[in-house]
Scaffold this motif. Structure first.
Motif, PDB file in Angstrom:
ATOM      1  N   ASP A  57       1.235  -1.492  -0.740  1.00 28.11           N
ATOM      2  CA  ASP A  57       0.487   0.492   0.309  1.00 28.11           C
ATOM      3  C   ASP A  57       0.593   1.105  -0.240  1.00 28.11           C
ATOM      4  OD1 ASP A  57      -2.422  -1.563  -0.193  1.00 28.11           O
ATOM      5  OD2 ASP A  57      -2.557  -1.673   2.528  1.00 28.11           O
ATOM      6  N   TYR A  58       2.204   1.314  -1.435  1.00 28.54           N
ATOM      7  CA  TYR A  58       2.825   2.119  -0.793  1.00 28.54           C
ATOM      8  C   TYR A  58       3.286   3.345   0.399  1.00 28.54           C
ATOM      9  CZ  TYR A  58       1.703   2.070  -6.218  1.00 28.54           C
ATOM     10  OH  TYR A  58       1.569   1.340  -7.018  1.00 28.54           O
ATOM     11  N   ALA A  59       3.707   1.532   1.410  1.00 27.14           N
ATOM     12  CA  ALA A  59       4.039   2.671   2.964  1.00 27.14           C
ATOM     13  C   ALA A  59       4.595   3.645   2.193  1.00 27.14           C
ATOM     14  CB  ALA A  59       3.846   1.385   3.793  1.00 27.14           C
ATOM     15  N   PHE A  60       6.338   3.254   2.234  1.00 22.76           N
ATOM     16  CA  PHE A  60       7.175   3.706   1.846  1.00 22.76           C
ATOM     17  C   PHE A  60       6.981   5.123   2.063  1.00 22.76           C
ATOM     18  CE2 PHE A  60      11.455   4.967   0.089  1.00 22.76           C
ATOM     19  CZ  PHE A  60      12.577   5.162   0.913  1.00 22.76           C
ATOM     20  N   THR A  61       6.649   5.070   0.518  1.00 24.39           N
ATOM     21  CA  THR A  61       6.099   6.683   0.253  1.00 24.39           C
ATOM     22  C   THR A  61       5.099   7.664   0.820  1.00 24.39           C
ATOM     23  OG1 THR A  61       5.900   5.719  -1.779  1.00 24.39           O
ATOM     24  CG2 THR A  61       5.090   7.923  -1.539  1.00 24.39           C
ATOM     25  N   VAL A  62       4.355   6.883   1.789  1.00 21.18           N
ATOM     26  CA  VAL A  62       3.242   7.419   2.261  1.00 21.18           C
ATOM     27  C   VAL A  62       4.341   7.872   3.277  1.00 21.18           C
ATOM     28  CG1 VAL A  62       0.866   7.566   4.344  1.00 21.18           C
ATOM     29  CG2 VAL A  62       1.309   7.233   1.812  1.00 21.18           C
ATOM     30  N   GLU A  63       4.769   6.993   4.517  1.00 21.95           N
ATOM     31  CA  GLU A  63       6.180   7.695   5.430  1.00 21.95           C
ATOM     32  C   GLU A  63       6.858   9.036   5.233  1.00 21.95           C
ATOM     33  OE1 GLU A  63       5.679   6.780   9.627  1.00 21.95           O
ATOM     34  OE2 GLU A  63       5.230   6.275   7.678  1.00 21.95           O
ATOM     35  N   ALA A  64       7.593   8.569   3.757  1.00 21.30           N
ATOM     36  CA  ALA A  64       8.471   9.857   3.149  1.00 21.30           C
ATOM     37  C   ALA A  64       7.582  10.650   2.904  1.00 21.30           C
ATOM     38  CB  ALA A  64       9.159   9.499   1.666  1.00 21.30           C
ATOM     39  N   ALA A  65       5.990  11.102   2.490  1.00 22.53           N
ATOM     40  CA  ALA A  65       5.580  12.463   2.397  1.00 22.53           C
ATOM     41  C   ALA A  65       5.029  13.077   3.576  1.00 22.53           C
ATOM     42  CB  ALA A  65       4.106  11.537   1.409  1.00 22.53           C
ATOM     43  N   LYS A  66       5.497  12.372   4.584  1.00 20.93           N
ATOM     44  CA  LYS A  66       5.080  12.823   6.113  1.00 20.93           C
ATOM     45  C   LYS A  66       6.660  13.642   6.256  1.00 20.93           C
ATOM     46  CE  LYS A  66       3.764  11.919  10.709  1.00 20.93           C
ATOM     47  NZ  LYS A  66       3.518  10.876  11.474  1.00 20.93           N
ATOM     48  N   TYR A  67       8.253  12.613   6.682  1.00 26.41           N
ATOM     49  CA  TYR A  67       8.741  13.163   6.760  1.00 26.41           C
ATOM     50  C   TYR A  67       9.379  14.086   6.567  1.00 26.41           C
ATOM     51  CZ  TYR A  67       7.362  10.710  11.322  1.00 26.41           C
ATOM     52  OH  TYR A  67       6.722  10.275  12.078  1.00 26.41           O
ATOM     53  N   LEU A  68       9.592  13.901   5.403  1.00 28.45           N
ATOM     54  CA  LEU A  68      10.458  14.614   4.198  1.00 28.45           C
ATOM     55  C   LEU A  68       9.732  15.938   4.326  1.00 28.45           C
ATOM     56  CD1 LEU A  68      12.390  14.874   1.971  1.00 28.45           C
ATOM     57  CD2 LEU A  68      10.799  14.661  -0.131  1.00 28.45           C
ATOM     58  N   ALA A  69       8.082  16.211   4.196  1.00 31.66           N
ATOM     59  CA  ALA A  69       7.517  17.919   4.434  1.00 31.66           C
ATOM     60  C   ALA A  69       8.606  18.250   5.888  1.00 31.66           C
ATOM     61  CB  ALA A  69       6.464  17.410   4.374  1.00 31.66           C
ATOM     62  N   VAL A  70       8.164  17.004   6.911  1.00 34.75           N
ATOM     63  CA  VAL A  70       8.756  17.514   7.885  1.00 34.75           C
ATOM     64  C   VAL A  70      10.652  18.508   7.931  1.00 34.75           C
ATOM     65  CG1 VAL A  70       9.344  17.301  10.725  1.00 34.75           C
ATOM     66  CG2 VAL A  70       7.348  16.818   9.535  1.00 34.75           C
ATOM     67  N   ALA A  71      10.845  17.557   6.879  1.00 33.48           N
ATOM     68  CA  ALA A  71      12.904  17.883   7.344  1.00 33.48           C
ATOM     69  C   ALA A  71      12.981  19.143   6.656  1.00 33.48           C
ATOM     70  CB  ALA A  71      13.292  16.517   6.564  1.00 33.48           C
ATOM     71  N   MET A  72      11.885  19.460   5.311  1.00 35.61           N
ATOM     72  CA  MET A  72      12.383  19.811   4.833  1.00 35.61           C
ATOM     73  C   MET A  72      11.299  22.021   5.603  1.00 35.61           C
ATOM     74  SD  MET A  72      11.660  19.299   0.990  1.00 35.61           S
ATOM     75  CE  MET A  72      11.656  20.582  -0.191  1.00 35.61           C
ATOM     76  N   ALA A  73      10.529  21.478   6.081  1.00 37.28           N
ATOM     77  CA  ALA A  73      10.293  22.515   6.972  1.00 37.28           C
ATOM     78  C   ALA A  73      10.282  22.882   8.225  1.00 37.28           C
ATOM     79  CB  ALA A  73       8.982  23.015   7.195  1.00 37.28           C
ATOM     80  N   TYR A  74      12.369  23.191   8.162  1.00 35.62           N
ATOM     81  CA  TYR A  74      13.316  22.612   9.223  1.00 35.62           C
ATOM     82  C   TYR A  74      12.805  24.187  10.318  1.00 35.62           C
ATOM     83  CZ  TYR A  74      15.681  25.384   6.668  1.00 35.62           C
ATOM     84  OH  TYR A  74      16.291  26.485   5.137  1.00 35.62           O
ATOM     85  N   ASP A  75      12.978  24.067  11.937  1.00 34.18           N
ATOM     86  CA  ASP A  75      12.633  25.701  12.887  1.00 34.18           C
ATOM     87  C   ASP A  75      14.260  25.748  12.643  1.00 34.18           C
ATOM     88  OD1 ASP A  75      10.285  24.618  13.283  1.00 34.18           O
ATOM     89  OD2 ASP A  75      11.015  23.142  14.796  1.00 34.18           O
ATOM     90  N   ASP A  76      14.551  27.161  12.380  1.00 34.36           N
ATOM     91  CA  ASP A  76      14.990  28.129  11.765  1.00 34.36           C
ATOM     92  C   ASP A  76      14.568  28.922  12.605  1.00 34.36           C
ATOM     93  OD1 ASP A  76      13.619  28.799   9.913  1.00 34.36           O
ATOM     94  OD2 ASP A  76      15.478  29.303   8.751  1.00 34.36           O
ATOM     95  N   VAL A  77      15.683  30.592  12.654  1.00 38.84           N
ATOM     96  CA  VAL A  77      14.815  31.542  13.656  1.00 38.84           C
ATOM     97  C   VAL A  77      14.178  32.383  12.256  1.00 38.84           C
ATOM     98  CG1 VAL A  77      16.737  31.888  15.217  1.00 38.84           C
ATOM     99  CG2 VAL A  77      16.757  33.012  12.395  1.00 38.84           C
ATOM    100  N   ILE A  78      14.203  32.066  11.244  1.00 41.18           N
ATOM    101  CA  ILE A  78      13.074  32.914  10.240  1.00 41.18           C
ATOM    102  C   ILE A  78      11.431  32.302  10.845  1.00 41.18           C
ATOM    103  CG2 ILE A  78      13.061  33.226   7.669  1.00 41.18           C
ATOM    104  CD1 ILE A  78      15.762  33.061   7.508  1.00 41.18           C
ATOM    105  N   HIS A  79      11.989  30.995  10.653  1.00 42.35           N
ATOM    106  CA  HIS A  79      10.079  30.220  11.080  1.00 42.35           C
ATOM    107  C   HIS A  79      10.049  30.752  12.516  1.00 42.35           C
ATOM    108  CE1 HIS A  79       7.495  26.642  10.435  1.00 42.35           C
ATOM    109  NE2 HIS A  79       6.562  27.270  10.029  1.00 42.35           N
ATOM    110  N   VAL A  80      10.741  31.063  12.838  1.00 39.43           N
ATOM    111  CA  VAL A  80      10.248  31.350  14.604  1.00 39.43           C
ATOM    112  C   VAL A  80       9.057  32.954  14.074  1.00 39.43           C
ATOM    113  CG1 VAL A  80      10.765  31.517  16.926  1.00 39.43           C
ATOM    114  CG2 VAL A  80      11.552  29.397  15.741  1.00 39.43           C
ATOM    115  N   ALA A  81      10.384  33.601  14.097  1.00 38.15           N
ATOM    116  CA  ALA A  81      10.410  34.354  13.560  1.00 38.15           C
ATOM    117  C   ALA A  81       8.544  35.261  13.217  1.00 38.15           C
ATOM    118  CB  ALA A  81      10.765  35.650  13.052  1.00 38.15           C
ATOM    119  N   ASP A  82       8.838  34.461  12.155  1.00 37.85           N
ATOM    120  CA  ASP A  82       7.260  34.740  11.450  1.00 37.85           C
ATOM    121  C   ASP A  82       6.023  33.906  12.291  1.00 37.85           C
ATOM    122  OD1 ASP A  82       5.666  34.596   9.039  1.00 37.85           O
ATOM    123  OD2 ASP A  82       5.798  32.572   8.619  1.00 37.85           O
TER     124      ASP A  82
END
Length: 518
Positions: free
Chosen positions: A303-328
């Motif tokens: 059931d494409y478990a690898f793709t589904v899990e990657a869809a979640k955690y790749l988005a989390v990895a790319m939206a990392y917490d930096d000071v720009i994001h915190v300020a926003d």
């Protein structure tokens, strides 16, 4: 020889009359004092004698205040002697403004099956001990439900906080309505409503919340709770109302299997908010490559478990917490609105939020362009000189013009983020993580899915981010020992769960030693 005490008819009659005993458990901001005052005013208006005392908790959000009330019919020429504190096994009505406080009332012995009616709101206000856990430290609500069903004579439990918020009031008004509906206090509903009206403040919203809770409690059905929070993914919409966003939706709809589309949509929304539409497109490009590898490895049968899990955690990895994001996040209008709702501020009241920020030179270098950030880091004398001027705690009042503009300018660096040192490092770590997962995919599908899920360990910024990276590296260091095992995925999952148990990684140390013996 002692003589037996003589009991007169009058004293026997007095001894037979017992007050109605009420215990209210509420944290700061939940209106426990207002609720206690309402009950006292209600009783006195009906010709009863009422007494209220309170014992405060440790502090707001870390300990509840216990309000204890005793109500008894007034008798001409007699002044009753009422207790100041609840006695275990001798409380008629326990009111908890939050679910875990209901559980604590059971632990304190205030709730007993032969006597006590328990009224509780099922919403949660998480304690510090729950929030500080690296993983899911939230207490299991089903444990409380089981305990209260066993301990109480009758329980009325539903989300009174949400009901109150929908009606523009606070949870104390909903609790008052549930008390009225319970029939445990011998007063008519109209008397309860008259008490609210006599308060003179917030009458209309309080009455709405009171009546909504009254009707909800009369239904006699308690909320059905789960031991895991409900998670909901929005379905893929037909259109986002903008050509570029519609292009992202079309890619998700046509290039990816239905099993992954809802998660991909959530990831694309997150990354568009974090950076822009082009960044979301780059996310889909990466995901398309991962899907191809998943298909070759037999992903359809999983059931494409690898793709589904990657869809979640790749988005989390790319939206990392930096000071720009915190300020926003700190200056968003939605955040100011949420704070006002949480503190119950009225339209004509001013609310200032004070943030504690402690920037380090590491965060400053991470925000700078890659070359400049590395130049400073490679010169310890320059780095330390700047760090002494930057590395200090600051109390930031985001509602003031100066601090708001400062954070606004910092958040406007979003366009420069892709050229920053922090971004380069995050993307390098992301590629190494995905390469590890892809190398595992062809050998052990389930283990590759767990490798993807290990990205959950990396979060936050500053010291939190450094600890997460350390745990991530330590967990994946066991991969060579697990890749050839049928139960390798289960062991990697156990290691990840151990890493989330405590901040210092003590549980992880023990788990790694166990894996080393396999």
């Amino acid at each position: 020889m002692l003589n037996e005490p003589t009991i007169t008819a009058g004293s026997a009659e007095l001894a037979a009359e017992k007050p109605i005993t009420v215990a209210i458990l509420a944290m700061g901001g939940q209106g426990g004092g207002v609720l206690a005052d309402w009950i006292v005013a209600l009783a006195e208006e009906q010709g009863w004698v009422a007494q209220s005392t309170s014992v405060p908790g440790v502090a707001q959000r870390t300990g509840a205040t216990i309000y204890y009330l005793e109500l008894i019919k007034a008798r001409p020429g007699a002044r009753p002697v009422l207790a100041l504190m609840p006695t275990p096994g001798d409380v008629d009505l326990v009111v908890a403004a939050e679910l875990m406080e209901a559980g604590r009332s059971v632990l304190r012995g205030l709730v007993t099956p032969d006597r006590t009616m328990l009224i509780a709101s099922t919403h949660r206000s998480y304690a510090v001990g729950e929030k500080e856990k690296p993983g899911n430290g939230i207490g299991n609500p089903l444990v409380v439900v089981d305990a209260t069903e066993f301990a109480a004579k009758k329980t009325i439990a539903f989300d009174m906080e949400t009901l109150a918020t929908k009606n523009g009031s606070v949870v104390s008004a909903s609790l008052f309505g549930a008390i009225a509906a319970s029939g445990r206090l011998p007063f008519e509903k109209a008397a309860f409503e008259a008490t609210i009206k006599a308060g003179g403040k917030g009458i209309e919203p309080s009455l709405k919340a009171f009546n909504a809770a009254f009707e909800r409690a009369r239904k006699g059905e308690n909320d059905k709770l789960s031991d895991t929070p409900a998670k909901r993914l929005d379905p893929l919409p037909d259109s986002a109302g903008h050509p570029k966003l519609d292009g992202v939706l079309e890619r998700i709809r046509t290039e990816f299997p239905p099993e992954a589309q809802a998660m991909l949509y959530a990831g694309a929304k997150k990354l568009t908010d974090f950076q822009d539409v082009a960044y979301a497109d780059a996310y889909l490009d990466r995901m398309a490559a991962l899907l191809r590898a998943d298909t070759v490895a037999g992903g359809e049968g999983h059931d494409y478990a690898f793709t589904v899990e990657a869809a979640k955690y790749l988005a989390v990895a790319m939206a990392y917490d930096d000071v720009i994001h915190v300020a926003d996040l700190k200056i968003r209008g939605s955040r100011f609105d949420r704070v006002r709702r949480e503190v119950g501020a009225k339209a004509d009241q001013l609310v200032y939020t004070t943030e504690f920020m402690h920037p380090r030179m590491e965060e400053v270098c991470g925000t700078l362009p890659k070359g400049l950030g590395q130049w400073i880091e490679n010169r310890p004398a320059v780095f330390q000189w700047l760090d002494r001027r930057v590395n200090k705690g600051r109390r930031v009042r985001t509602g003031t013009l100066g601090w708001f503009l400062g954070l606004y300018v910092l958040s406007s660096f979003r366009g420069l983020r892709p050229r920053s040192l922090r971004h380069a490092r995050e993307m390098a770590h992301c590629e190494a993580w995905l390469d590890t997962a892809l190398a595992t995919l062809g050998v052990n599908y389930d283990l590759a899915v767990e490798v993807i899920a290990c990205r959950r360990l990396v979060k936050g910024y500053s010291d939190t981010h450094a600890r997460g990276l350390s745990k991530f590296d330590r967990v994946l260091s066991s991969l060579p020992l697990l890749v050839g095992r049928e139960d390798g995925a289960a062991w990697l999952r156990r290691l990840r769960q151990a890493a989330l148990l405590d901040e210092n990684g003590i549980a992880l140390d023990g788990a790694l030693k166990t894996v080393a013996t396999l």
